[in-house]
Design a protein around this motif. Sequence first.
Motif, short mmCIF file in Angstrom:
data_model
loop_
_atom_site.label_atom_id
_atom_site.label_comp_id
_atom_site.label_asym_id
_atom_site.label_seq_id
_atom_site.Cartn_x
_atom_site.Cartn_y
_atom_site.Cartn_z
N SER A 87 37.40 42.85 32.29
CA SER A 87 37.50 43.78 31.16
C SER A 87 38.55 44.85 31.40
O SER A 87 39.05 45.46 30.45
N LYS A 88 38.89 45.09 32.67
CA LYS A 88 39.92 46.07 33.03
C LYS A 88 41.29 45.41 33.23
O LYS A 88 42.25 46.06 33.61
N GLY A 89 41.34 44.09 33.00
CA GLY A 89 42.62 43.38 33.11
C GLY A 89 42.97 42.93 34.51
O GLY A 89 44.11 42.54 34.76
N ALA A 90 42.03 42.97 35.42
CA ALA A 90 42.30 42.55 36.80
C ALA A 90 42.45 41.04 36.89
O ALA A 90 41.78 40.29 36.19
N GLU A 91 43.35 40.61 37.75
CA GLU A 91 43.54 39.19 38.02
C GLU A 91 42.81 38.88 39.33
O GLU A 91 43.06 39.52 40.35
N PHE A 92 41.91 37.91 39.27
CA PHE A 92 41.12 37.59 40.46
C PHE A 92 40.86 36.09 40.52
O PHE A 92 41.03 35.37 39.55
N TRP A 93 40.45 35.65 41.71
CA TRP A 93 40.08 34.26 41.93
C TRP A 93 38.63 34.24 42.34
O TRP A 93 38.21 34.94 43.27
N GLN B 133 46.22 31.74 49.92
CA GLN B 133 47.68 31.89 50.08
C GLN B 133 48.27 32.70 48.93
O GLN B 133 49.22 33.47 49.15
N ARG B 134 47.75 32.54 47.73
CA ARG B 134 48.28 33.23 46.55
C ARG B 134 47.74 34.65 46.40
O ARG B 134 48.26 35.43 45.60
N SER B 135 46.72 35.00 47.14
CA SER B 135 46.04 36.29 46.96
C SER B 135 46.77 37.43 47.64
O SER B 135 47.37 37.26 48.69
N ASP B 136 46.68 38.59 47.00
CA ASP B 136 47.24 39.82 47.56
C ASP B 136 46.17 40.66 48.25
O ASP B 136 46.48 41.53 49.05
N ALA B 137 44.91 40.40 47.88
CA ALA B 137 43.79 41.19 48.42
C ALA B 137 42.55 40.30 48.51
O ALA B 137 42.43 39.31 47.80
#
Length: 82
Positions: free
Chosen positions: A23-29, A50-54
Amino acid sequence: MLFISYSRADVTGTKNLSDALLSKGAEFWLDEYNIPVGQAFVAQLGEALQRSDAFLLVDTLASRRSYSVSYTHLRAHETVLD
């Protein structure tokens, strides 16, 4: 992208968290949403790390006892060190 690691025992709370992030626009896996049925879990996990920043660990008693969460945490450390 934020990688979320959690125990299946905590799926309801984790989905609530992911809904709030969305709802806050975060991109997550999150495996619930991002691994298609029939896909190899370990391969998908490695690619996502591999694609994650955090990396976010949903730290609960269940996650501390979970082999899958421990494995994911170890893979995340290996990915950072590579």
